[in-house]
Motif scaffolding. Sequence first.
Motif, PDB file in Angstrom:
ATOM      1  N   ALA A 259     -34.764   9.475  43.346  1.00  0.00           N
ATOM      2  CA  ALA A 259     -36.028   8.867  43.642  1.00  0.00           C
ATOM      3  C   ALA A 259     -35.671   7.871  45.131  1.00  0.00           C
ATOM      4  O   ALA A 259     -36.229   7.195  45.696  1.00  0.00           O
ATOM      5  CB  ALA A 259     -35.422   7.087  42.730  1.00  0.00           C
TER       6      ALA A 259
ATOM      7  N   THR B 102     -35.287   7.820  49.426  1.00  0.00           N
ATOM      8  CA  THR B 102     -35.857   8.134  50.636  1.00  0.00           C
ATOM      9  C   THR B 102     -35.328   9.115  51.449  1.00  0.00           C
ATOM     10  O   THR B 102     -35.607   9.516  51.853  1.00  0.00           O
ATOM     11  CB  THR B 102     -36.516   6.943  51.661  1.00  0.00           C
ATOM     12  OG1 THR B 102     -34.977   6.207  51.842  1.00  0.00           O
ATOM     13  CG2 THR B 102     -37.201   5.874  51.105  1.00  0.00           C
TER      14      THR B 102
ATOM     15  N   GLY C 268     -43.392  12.351  46.572  1.00  0.00           N
ATOM     16  CA  GLY C 268     -44.119  11.319  46.709  1.00  0.00           C
ATOM     17  C   GLY C 268     -44.845  10.633  45.419  1.00  0.00           C
ATOM     18  O   GLY C 268     -45.567   9.173  46.050  1.00  0.00           O
TER      19      GLY C 268
ATOM     20  N   MET D 242     -42.440  10.190  42.294  1.00  0.00           N
ATOM     21  CA  MET D 242     -40.880   9.943  41.933  1.00  0.00           C
ATOM     22  C   MET D 242     -39.922   9.809  43.144  1.00  0.00           C
ATOM     23  O   MET D 242     -39.227   8.545  43.333  1.00  0.00           O
ATOM     24  CB  MET D 242     -39.928   9.260  40.446  1.00  0.00           C
ATOM     25  CG  MET D 242     -41.017   8.643  39.232  1.00  0.00           C
ATOM     26  SD  MET D 242     -40.092   7.747  38.010  1.00  0.00           S
ATOM     27  CE  MET D 242     -40.421   8.703  36.495  1.00  0.00           C
TER      28      MET D 242
ATOM     29  N   ARG E 134     -39.005   9.542  46.404  1.00  0.00           N
ATOM     30  CA  ARG E 134     -39.209   9.026  47.445  1.00  0.00           C
ATOM     31  C   ARG E 134     -39.063   9.566  48.931  1.00  0.00           C
ATOM     32  O   ARG E 134     -39.378   9.220  50.113  1.00  0.00           O
ATOM     33  CB  ARG E 134     -39.478   7.591  47.795  1.00  0.00           C
ATOM     34  CG  ARG E 134     -39.412   7.112  46.393  1.00  0.00           C
ATOM     35  CD  ARG E 134     -40.985   7.531  46.118  1.00  0.00           C
ATOM     36  NE  ARG E 134     -41.747   6.556  46.973  1.00  0.00           N
ATOM     37  CZ  ARG E 134     -43.326   6.283  47.028  1.00  0.00           C
ATOM     38  NH1 ARG E 134     -43.632   7.218  45.972  1.00  0.00           N
ATOM     39  NH2 ARG E 134     -43.947   5.748  48.153  1.00  0.00           N
TER      40      ARG E 134
ATOM     41  N   PHE F   1     -43.576   1.673  47.502  1.00  0.00           N
ATOM     42  CA  PHE F   1     -42.414   1.930  46.172  1.00  0.00           C
ATOM     43  C   PHE F   1     -43.234   1.323  45.071  1.00  0.00           C
ATOM     44  O   PHE F   1     -43.075   1.496  43.249  1.00  0.00           O
ATOM     45  CB  PHE F   1     -41.731   1.882  46.333  1.00  0.00           C
ATOM     46  CG  PHE F   1     -40.585   2.157  47.745  1.00  0.00           C
ATOM     47  CD1 PHE F   1     -41.160   2.042  49.017  1.00  0.00           C
ATOM     48  CD2 PHE F   1     -39.823   3.452  47.371  1.00  0.00           C
ATOM     49  CE1 PHE F   1     -40.105   2.796  49.504  1.00  0.00           C
ATOM     50  CE2 PHE F   1     -38.783   4.002  48.061  1.00  0.00           C
ATOM     51  CZ  PHE F   1     -39.275   3.528  49.711  1.00  0.00           C
TER      52      PHE F   1
ATOM     53  N   THR G 141     -45.312   2.672  42.670  1.00  0.00           N
ATOM     54  CA  THR G 141     -45.949   4.224  42.229  1.00  0.00           C
ATOM     55  C   THR G 141     -44.196   4.249  41.516  1.00  0.00           C
ATOM     56  O   THR G 141     -44.299   4.776  40.456  1.00  0.00           O
ATOM     57  CB  THR G 141     -46.165   5.764  43.028  1.00  0.00           C
ATOM     58  OG1 THR G 141     -46.989   5.059  43.747  1.00  0.00           O
ATOM     59  CG2 THR G 141     -46.478   6.536  42.156  1.00  0.00           C
ATOM     60  N   LEU G 142     -43.240   4.476  42.254  1.00  0.00           N
ATOM     61  CA  LEU G 142     -42.114   4.635  41.525  1.00  0.00           C
ATOM     62  C   LEU G 142     -41.827   3.992  40.772  1.00  0.00           C
ATOM     63  O   LEU G 142     -41.614   3.581  39.110  1.00  0.00           O
ATOM     64  CB  LEU G 142     -40.607   4.580  42.821  1.00  0.00           C
ATOM     65  CG  LEU G 142     -39.374   4.490  41.999  1.00  0.00           C
ATOM     66  CD1 LEU G 142     -39.598   6.251  41.463  1.00  0.00           C
ATOM     67  CD2 LEU G 142     -38.368   5.025  43.268  1.00  0.00           C
ATOM     68  N   GLY G 143     -41.812   2.378  41.282  1.00  0.00           N
ATOM     69  CA  GLY G 143     -41.739   1.440  40.171  1.00  0.00           C
ATOM     70  C   GLY G 143     -42.540   1.183  39.035  1.00  0.00           C
ATOM     71  O   GLY G 143     -41.915   0.812  37.579  1.00  0.00           O
TER      72      GLY G 143
ATOM     73  N   ALA H 153     -43.910   4.216  37.770  1.00  0.00           N
ATOM     74  CA  ALA H 153     -43.225   5.195  36.845  1.00  0.00           C
ATOM     75  C   ALA H 153     -42.049   4.881  35.815  1.00  0.00           C
ATOM     76  O   ALA H 153     -41.995   5.232  34.990  1.00  0.00           O
ATOM     77  CB  ALA H 153     -43.263   5.923  38.203  1.00  0.00           C
ATOM     78  N   GLN H 154     -41.142   4.662  37.032  1.00  0.00           N
ATOM     79  CA  GLN H 154     -39.513   3.571  36.115  1.00  0.00           C
ATOM     80  C   GLN H 154     -39.709   2.862  34.952  1.00  0.00           C
ATOM     81  O   GLN H 154     -39.621   3.201  33.789  1.00  0.00           O
ATOM     82  CB  GLN H 154     -38.615   3.086  37.285  1.00  0.00           C
ATOM     83  CG  GLN H 154     -38.016   3.879  38.259  1.00  0.00           C
ATOM     84  CD  GLN H 154     -37.020   4.811  38.190  1.00  0.00           C
ATOM     85  OE1 GLN H 154     -36.105   4.470  38.666  1.00  0.00           O
ATOM     86  NE2 GLN H 154     -36.332   5.339  37.339  1.00  0.00           N
TER      87      GLN H 154
END
Lengths: 350, 72
Positions: free
Chosen positions: A109, A111, A164, A166, A168, B18, B20-22, B24-25
């Motif tokens: 996840a 960068t 883009g 999970m 990053r 972030f 989207t990641l947050g 999804a997690q």
Amino acid sequence: MTSSHRAAELIEAPDDFDAINKLYRERKWSDGLPIVPPTQERVARMLAGTQRARNEVVAQLAPGFAEATVENIAINAVMAGCEPAYLPVLIAAVEACADQAFNLQAIQATTNPVAIWVILNGPLAKTLEVNATFNCIGEGSWANATIGRALRLILRNVGGALPGEMDRATQGQPGKFTFCCAENEADSPWEPLHVERGYAKSASTVTVVGAEGTMNMNSHSKDAAELVHVFAETMIHPPSNEYTHGGEPWLMIGPEHAEILQRGGIDKSELKRRLWEASKMRAGLMSVKDRQRVIDSRSEELGPITLDTMLPISTRPEEICIMVAGGPGTHSVYIPCFGNSFAATREIRP
Amino acid sequence: MQIAKRGRAAVAICSSAFLTLGRAQARALGHAELPIAVIAHPFGVRTRDEVRVLADGCVDEVVKLATGHNTK
């Protein structure tokens, strides 16, 4: 791991290579390259490469925490173009990736451009013709290309790390397509990596490494001590997670350089010790913000950190990792790593 | 996430890039409804004084997400 009765979804698709690839692209199941359609027949052939049950759960893969089963590993192996004999390698690689110390959650996840470098050791590497010499991390070897690719497909399609979303990674790197080789045990003057990591020489293992990139070290020096300093100076790298967190940097030593070091009386252990000392970096080389990150991360280990503090690249010399690979030539490779991850090794079982 | 699993009020703070990641997690870990307060990206380049201003700017939202009530 436990058994699971969860089978992969069977989808109907036109019997057409282009149409299937279009479907897989639309569903984001491809790494950007054409895939081999994982038909029931191909997956069944792939599963014949292991004695393990198709519904066995091998690991849960971060960051989505879906279950990697033998079956869905096989499906992605087909997609990547793997031979059935590679399946046990992939299963072991997935087990290794799930090792807590490897920190797959962060690797998937971040960068950072970190890619997973797969290293094979032992007799199976030779049997499967995993390249350890010329172009071992370049192109041309079926095993190297497809094993590394399959692992990435597993990590995105099962682990959920889609670019883009999970995943990053700001830029990523080419190693995220594939990054796999064997150690050149035949041309190494030292004990193999897997023996150093506690396995019998006769065992076959896979090691996974969170690799930030590769930096070529082309040195024509024939003096061992001088060569060590060339390597150490290459490792000094201010915008580096290694110095920020105290990491686990790797070196892929070319056989010619390994011979020079051995002739100069420098074995792996001594090499690590000398590199650790010679690669200490003055904290003042870092930006103010980066130095603050070091202070936040390593003050407990190092005490007060000033501009003149000499930062070690890892907490101990033993955490510098060495393997030998490549063909003839005056090249070695420095492979800086993610910094918040430690390589994991697993034995390959049928 | 661990706090939310214990049934206590929990709010995650995430920069916009972030989110989207947050989300999804949160879904992957079984808490799709985890409250997430969003702040402008980038966050890492801010000085500490700028971070304090950002924190002041989002405290009302954090309180509201944590308690279900406005601060005012």
